[in-house]
Motif scaffolding. Structure first.
Motif, PDB file in Angstrom:
ATOM      1  N   PHE A 108      74.543 107.266  15.254  1.00  0.00           N
ATOM      2  CA  PHE A 108      75.596 108.274  15.422  1.00  0.00           C
ATOM      3  C   PHE A 108      76.842 107.595  15.986  1.00  0.00           C
ATOM      4  CE2 PHE A 108      78.006 111.489  17.558  1.00  0.00           C
ATOM      5  CZ  PHE A 108      77.708 112.706  16.980  1.00  0.00           C
ATOM      6  N   ASP A 109      77.923 107.617  15.212  1.00  0.00           N
ATOM      7  CA  ASP A 109      79.168 106.956  15.620  1.00  0.00           C
ATOM      8  C   ASP A 109      80.165 108.017  16.112  1.00  0.00           C
ATOM      9  OD1 ASP A 109      81.160 105.135  15.987  1.00  0.00           O
ATOM     10  OD2 ASP A 109      81.538 104.757  13.863  1.00  0.00           O
ATOM     11  N   PRO A 110      80.363 108.126  17.426  1.00  0.00           N
ATOM     12  CA  PRO A 110      81.214 109.184  17.984  1.00  0.00           C
ATOM     13  C   PRO A 110      82.692 108.967  17.682  1.00  0.00           C
ATOM     14  CG  PRO A 110      79.745 108.258  19.666  1.00  0.00           C
ATOM     15  CD  PRO A 110      79.743 107.316  18.492  1.00  0.00           C
ATOM     16  N   HIS A 111      83.405 110.052  17.391  1.00  0.00           N
ATOM     17  CA  HIS A 111      84.866 109.922  17.272  1.00  0.00           C
ATOM     18  C   HIS A 111      85.617 110.881  18.189  1.00  0.00           C
ATOM     19  CE1 HIS A 111      85.153 113.449  14.703  1.00  0.00           C
ATOM     20  NE2 HIS A 111      84.239 112.941  13.918  1.00  0.00           N
ATOM     21  N   GLU A 112      84.886 111.834  18.805  1.00  0.00           N
ATOM     22  CA  GLU A 112      85.521 112.730  19.770  1.00  0.00           C
ATOM     23  C   GLU A 112      84.469 113.184  20.783  1.00  0.00           C
ATOM     24  OE1 GLU A 112      89.062 115.238  18.399  1.00  0.00           O
ATOM     25  OE2 GLU A 112      87.528 116.734  18.857  1.00  0.00           O
TER      26      GLU A 112
END
Lengths: 190, 190
Positions: B158-162
């Motif tokens: 899971f690559d977080p962006h916010e």
């Protein structure tokens, strides 16, 4: 369709609520919606009981939050409710009706007002605060405890159509589905 | 972009994990996705750490579950992670990569195998059980503890962006956003 006595998952859920009641957070559940950009949103909300004797779940919200925009875009939502004392999970999918102050149905407005007065003064105060998610200001809200629902206050009525119950202690999983005014259930592999 | 030391929300999250570590369920979070019918799905999953020294979140899953179909349809997800001891909520939106046995990148397959061996035998056993959600049978799974990942085992990255952080004790809310290889943050009204 929403009569409560004959709804097997509701009985199971009421037992879980009771069995986990020593934990404050046992009334907290996660509500997922779909935003206008077709991406999922997920947040913790508080269970405010069932609507009268139905199996519809009540949640309070602020009309200025993103979940209301989401629900206007798509009324479908999924609750994930994990009970940490009894290791049980309820995934409840359904449709949400948003009842705000512009609703034209007097009985719904009454339900909204009754939910407003049933909540604590501290809870009510947040609906008179600056809109959630905006940069901080020093504005201080005031509230008269006899005042009716703040314009920002709305009631979410969640109407379940499928319930996926999982007990991690017993590895038991049961799917409940509604159709033609009747709930059916099937035990499935966890 | 994913270097961990300079990521302010990661530090905050690590503190929350530490502060709530006496509770088994503090590693449980709710992952929302969007299904092929455009409706939201939501379920509890277990946090399996960060990938190496990045801020990418690892989750284990069974490729036979509906969330994998959801992620094939749309890779976007939102985590809602509530810490019941410290009254903190992290809402983390991002994009998910599914690494299963058919992946052609040797380093990703290695990451998947390493996640497999890092999990307990009991955890591994569920991937050799009948597919989740199918009617029950009496089939009994067997497992050799030296055997590599079961075909059903996959790693979600899971690559977080916010990240939307809320502290219910202090009423503090901070929004973290990533862009152009840098994370920025802003304190907003709760």
């Amino acid at each position: 369709m929403s009569s409560s006595v004959g709804t097997p998952w509701k009985q199971l859920l009421l037992c879980s609520i009771q069995a986990n009641s020593r934990l404050n957070h046992s009334s907290y559940l996660q509500l997922a919606t779909v935003s206008a950009n077709d991406r999922p949103s997920n947040r913790t909300v508080v269970f405010r009981g069932f609507m009268d004797d139905t199996d519809k779940i009540l949640i309070h919200s602020d009309i200025r939050t993103r979940k209301i925009d989401d629900l206007k875009h798509s009324p479908f939502a999924e609750i994930c409710w994990y009970f940490s004392d009894t290791w049980e999970q309820f995934r409840i999918s359904g449709r949400v009706e948003v009842i705000d102050g512009t609703n034209t149905d007097p009985s719904k407005l009454e339900q909204r007002a009754s939910s407003w007065f049933a909540s604590s003064l501290k809870s009510r105060l947040q609906y008179t605060s600056p809109a959630p998610g905006i940069p901080l200001s020093s504005q201080q809200p005031l509230l008269d405890d006899r005042a009716g629902p703040a314009p920002a206050f709305c009631l979410l009525v969640f109407d379940p159509h499928e319930v996926d119950y999982l007990n991690l202690k017993s590895s038991k999983r049961v799917m409940f589905s509604s159709g033609s005014n009747i709930w059916t259930s099937e035990e499935v592999s966890p």
